[in-house]
Design an enzyme around this catalytic site. Structure first.
Site, PDB file in Angstrom:
ATOM      1  CE1 TYR A 198      -4.162   1.901   0.494  1.00 43.99           C
ATOM      2  CE2 TYR A 198      -2.484   3.421   1.393  1.00 43.99           C
ATOM      3  CZ  TYR A 198      -3.577   3.306   0.948  1.00 43.99           C
ATOM      4  OH  TYR A 198      -4.552   4.176   0.745  1.00 43.99           O
ATOM      5  NE  ARG A 210      -3.255   6.865  -4.658  1.00 44.14           N
ATOM      6  CZ  ARG A 210      -4.115   6.255  -4.128  1.00 44.14           C
ATOM      7  NH1 ARG A 210      -5.043   6.716  -3.617  1.00 44.14           N
ATOM      8  NH2 ARG A 210      -3.666   5.004  -3.455  1.00 44.14           N
ATOM      9  CG  HIS A 243      -9.355   9.043   2.850  1.00 41.22           C
ATOM     10  ND1 HIS A 243      -9.037  10.313   2.357  1.00 41.22           N
ATOM     11  CD2 HIS A 243      -9.544   8.520   1.811  1.00 41.22           C
ATOM     12  CE1 HIS A 243      -8.822  10.397   1.175  1.00 41.22           C
ATOM     13  NE2 HIS A 243      -9.055   9.195   0.683  1.00 41.22           N
ATOM     14  CG  ASN A 284      -7.130   2.989  -4.790  1.00 40.06           C
ATOM     15  OD1 ASN A 284      -6.626   1.662  -4.475  1.00 40.06           O
ATOM     16  ND2 ASN A 284      -8.085   3.417  -4.040  1.00 40.06           N
ATOM     17  CE1 TYR A 337     -12.631   0.217   2.981  1.00 38.34           C
ATOM     18  CE2 TYR A 337     -10.766   0.300   1.313  1.00 38.34           C
ATOM     19  CZ  TYR A 337     -11.757   0.857   1.955  1.00 38.34           C
ATOM     20  OH  TYR A 337     -12.104   2.212   1.534  1.00 38.34           O
ATOM     21  CE  LYS A 338      -7.322  -2.978  -2.308  1.00 38.38           C
ATOM     22  NZ  LYS A 338      -7.560  -1.499  -3.023  1.00 38.38           N
ATOM     23  CD  GLU A 350     -11.139   4.169  -7.758  1.00 40.86           C
ATOM     24  OE1 GLU A 350     -12.167   3.695  -7.122  1.00 40.86           O
ATOM     25  OE2 GLU A 350     -10.424   4.888  -6.789  1.00 40.86           O
TER      26      GLU A 350
END
Lengths: 320, 351, 204
Positions: B42, B228, B198, B230, B321-322, B270
């Site tokens: 991460y 960035r 967040h 994701n 979480y994903k 993303e």
């Protein structure tokens, strides 16, 4: 400006405003429009002063909607390191220069039902841009402007024409003083206060607004520290594996840049926090000149803001 | 040989019901593959958003590809069902105009055959040929557009758009168009600051990642946008994986089998970019979504290998979480056939 | 749907202890046992403090709050309001805040609902969250907004909880919106509606 894109401009005019202040006009070198900006924004002007490159922030005073003509007003500082003297003495109409894109550390809070503005002397400049923005959007504001005397109250005549009763001017030599306490205790809920001027005026507004129970988030100030001149010193940069000399009229940040070390910055006035650097070793005294670090961070000796702060001692190693 | 997105026709396809979405081989190759290493790590990994490499999604500052027209139809359907997916607090109108200007000028400069913008002072003329739009309006005058400026222009731009106001050393989620989100609700998060919205992300707060990310974002200047990547995974090429509709699409998470994983499970990338807006001093945060099915990935051996290794090394709390728990093992098993165990070449790009 | 652990939650409101600060005017809002906070603060405040203050007290339990009411009346605050419910008190709070000047400090003490709804009202009136202090007393029951139908369910004490509006079984996330004055509720068994977890009483 090293990594970041900057703007190539031409000086289209230099106007003497009064005995201390000159106004500089810039247009884009290729004739295309300059970027729009927001009231309160500054630009960093790059000055090639002999072997030295200086980069100094100045507030934009022109209308944010005017993309043909950027204007800054600069007060001559005979005691400083030479940025304002370079602008006053060396910059002439027709010169090519580089400036950074506008950046704003003194933005209006667009939610505010009212904006209360305090300007002292040359601190009037960011307000000039903000006022254009507020007039265009029918914003509610009042401006209190104090200057040493009528001659040094730059732009007060133009402002009177433009603002009428929303402008209040105070001259020190006529014993006129802003009644901060009366103003700070009578504003409607949601008002934001803005101050730009000499350090004691800023401190006073911060202190009095807190005493009247204003939340910090409603108190805005533009407080660029000036990088003071001082004795030369040596700094070791561990990551870059370099040892650099910081001259008497140079800041640490400028010395890093001169040595080809890329260091981040936004304001170059100790206000934005971007150049914050870790101190790895320090045998001597850090002379902090910024408005960014907290007291405990200074006391720890582990942080320094190289845009304005200096060092006196035998050895300083930075993580840069 | 790099193929430009401009060479491909716009596809007629759906992102719901019969899910006819499909990538052409050229579009697979230009995807912004998010893994530059063989294991999961991460990191925020921000970089300047410039120097578009030809034949990649970075070629244009605001990318338009073969899915454009169909994605915009899907957005219109979502907004008909739930208008709360677009919101703008009252002080964000100026930022809406800034966004409109940025997107129109970027698109007209990069894709002149599709878009054109003519300005005469504040009198603007916008033409969007793929969507059949020809609009005269006055910049700054909301009454001259069919929607508020932010809604108007983001009905014509792929990806979600968040507009963040900068105040008090923080960023505030005060406006947005969010119809292709990976599991967060604009309606709930609107008005929150950077740390608040967040809050549900595990682990990163303890590592101070968000504090550093905020500092970086606050430093973003006009003319110097950043980006960035994701990623997550989605069952079916469903753009609208909103929490609002989770009770509708949630059951699909259990539909992955070894037989259908290749075509039914998608890597959802993303591409997030960050732009300082001029008049409002707000930050525009476009989040553009790219789908690659597991079969799409297998056409690039390096990517299939990487995906296999990343899924194997993903910490369990991140996988949860994903929302990958139902099908992670199935995907790992299917991808293992492409992993020869040897190290892959550096960087994210195909060999 | 993810179920993040508590330690990572930053949108969860944090309540502290009320502590009067320098301000031009002070507004206290409390319900039930929250009124005791005002009384205990008053002991260490100057006698004329409440001349520049307003007190809004919500009494939902008239049997047991009489001593609090007597105490509040004895403070000599010229603007004392005592009302029967939070909903009844909010218009009064909003009107008062709208007429005030900058430099007003607001002190909230009481249930999770009172703190949330009074905060929402104060922010709508243009107060900054820094001008508000909160102290939790009494019920931990939450207001929960269903992310699916947007309805708000009051007095939620269980995890998971039923949505009063659409009937979905909701996992109450520790994700809180000050604007909605509510926690987020997300369907807990969307992937398998036949899996119905037992409700635990955790917010009472």
């Amino acid at each position: 400006m090293s990594m970041l894109a900057s703007l190539d401009v031409v000086v289209t005019d230099v106007v003497t405003v009064n005995s201390l202040i000159k106004r500089f006009h810039f247009a884009r070198a290729d004739g295309s429009p300059l970027p729009a900006f927001s009231g309160g924004a500054h630009i960093v002007i790059e000055m090639q002063d002999g072997d030295t490159i200086r980069r100094t922030p100045y507030s934009l005073m022109s209308s944010p909607l005017n993309t043909q003509d950027y204007q800054v007003s600069i007060r001559r500082d005979d005691e400083g390191r030479g940025g304002s003297l370079f602008m006053h003495n060396k910059v002439t109409k027709g010169m090519s220069m580089k400036i950074g894109y506008p950046a704003n550390l003194f933005s209006l809070d667009k939610r505010a039902p009212k904006h209360l503005m305090f300007a002292g002397g040359i601190g009037i400049t960011p307000f000039l841009a903000q006022i254009h923005q507020l007039i265009k959007t029918n914003g509610n504001f009042e401006l209190h402007y104090s200057a040493r005397n009528e001659e040094l109250g730059a732009y007060s005549e133009e402002l009177k024409q433009l603002l009428g009763h929303r402008l209040h001017v105070y001259y020190d030599d006529q014993d006129q003083r802003i009644d901060f306490d009366a103003l700070l205790s009578s504003q409607p809920t949601g008002t934001h206060v803005y101050v730009c001027g000499p350090a004691p005026m800023i401190e006073h507004v911060i202190q009095r607004s807190a005493a009247h129970g204003w939340p910090d988030a409603h108190v805005h100030f533009e407080h660029f520290a000036k990088a003071p001149p001082g004795e030369a010193f040596t700094v070791e940069l561990q990551t870059s594996n370099k040892k650099i000399e910081v001259g008497e009229n140079q800041s640490m940040l400028e010395a890093m840049e001169a040595a080809g070390v890329d260091a981040p910055y936004l304001c170059r006035g100790g206000a934005c926090g971007q150049c914050e650097t870790n101190v790895l070793e320090c045998d001597g005294n850090l002379q902090h000149e910024d408005h960014w670090l907290e007291d405990d961070e200074r006391a720890s000796g582990k942080k320094v803001m190289p845009c304005v702060s200096r060092f006196k001692g035998s050895r300083l190693v930075l993580d840069r | 040989m790099a193929t430009s997105a401009k060479d491909l026709p716009f596809r007629e396809e759906t992102f719901r019901d019969d899910f006819t979405f499909k990538n052409s081989p050229e579009t697979v190759l230009r995807a912004p593959f998010p893994f530059d290493k063989d294991s999961y790590m991460y990191a925020v990994n921000m970089e300047l958003h410039r120097d578009g490499r030809p034949g990649t999604a970075y070629e244009a500052p605001i990318d338009v590809d073969e899915h454009y027209v169909s994605e915009m139809k899907d957005r219109a359907l979502v907004l008909d069902e739930d208008p709360l997916r677009y919101q703008s607090l009252p002080h964000m109108t100026l930022a809406g105009w800034d966004t409109l200007e940025l997107l129109m000028t970027c698109k007209a400069e990069t894709y002149p055959e599709w878009f054109s913008l003519t300005r005469d002072g504040d009198n603007w003329h916008w033409v969007n040929r793929p969507m059949g739009i020809d609009q005269h309006f006055v910049f700054g005058d909301e009454s001259t557009l069919p929607y508020a400026p932010l809604e108007y222009i983001t009905r014509q731009a792929q990806g979600d758009f968040c507009v963040l106001d900068e105040r008090d050393g923080n960023l505030w989620m005060d406006a947005g168009m969010v119809t292709t989100q990976a599991d967060w609700s604009l309606d709930f998060d609107i008005g929150m600051n950077f740390f608040e919205w967040h809050a549900p992300v595990p682990l990163a707060h303890e590592k101070g990642i968000f504090k550093r990310a905020l500092k970086y974002l606050l430093s973003i200047q006009q003319g110097n946008p950043a980006r960035r990547l994701n990623w997550t995974m989605t069952v079916n090429p469903r753009l609208d994986t909103s929490p609002e509709n989770y009770h509708i699409w949630g059951p699909e998470n259990t539909h992955i089998t070894p037989e259908n994983v290749a075509d039914k499970l998608f890597l959802r990338i993303e591409l997030q970019s960050f732009w300082r807006l001029p008049r409002s001093n707000a930050l525009l945060f476009p989040i553009r979504c790219y789908f690659l099915s597991m079969r799409d990935l297998s056409t690039v051996p390096k990517w299939a290998t990487r995906m296999h290794r990343v899924l194997q090394t993903l910490p369990p709390e991140i996988a949860s979480y994903k929302g990958l728990d139902n099908y992670r093992e199935i995907a790992i098993n299917w991808l293992s056939q492409f992993d020869d165990g040897k190290p892959t070449s550096e960087g994210p790009h195909p060999d | 749907m993810s179920q993040p652990d508590d330690s990572a939650i930053l949108s969860r409101p944090r309540y502290g202890t009320l502590s009067p600060v320098e301000a031009n005017f002070h507004v206290f809002v409390a319900d039930d046992s929250g009124g005791e906070t005002i009384l205990s603060l008053a002991q260490s405040l100057p006698d004329d403090f409440f001349n520049n203050a307003e007190i809004i007290y919500v009494n939902t339990d008239s049997e047991n709050n009489q001593s609090v009411i007597d105490g509040l009346e004895a403070l000599g605050c010229p603007r004392l309001y005592i009302g029967p419910s939070i909903a009844a008190a909010l218009p009064r709070l909003r009107t008062s805040l709208d007429r005030m000047r900058m430099g007003t400090q607001v002190y909230l003490s009481g249930s999770e609902s009172l703190l949330g709804m009074a905060t929402m009202t104060a922010m709508e009136a243009g107060l900054d969250h820094q001008a508000l202090q909160t102290e939790h007393r009494g019920s931990l029951a939450r207001r929960v907004q269903c992310v699916h139908c947007k309805g708000i369910t009051e007095n939620v004490t269980t995890q998971p909880a039923d949505c009063d509006h659409c009937g979905l079984l909701l996992f109450v996330r520790d994700h809180y919106s000050r604007r909605a004055a509510a926690f987020q509720g997300v369907n807990i068994n969307a992937e398998d509606p036949s899996d119905v977890p037992a409700k635990e009483e955790i917010y009472s």
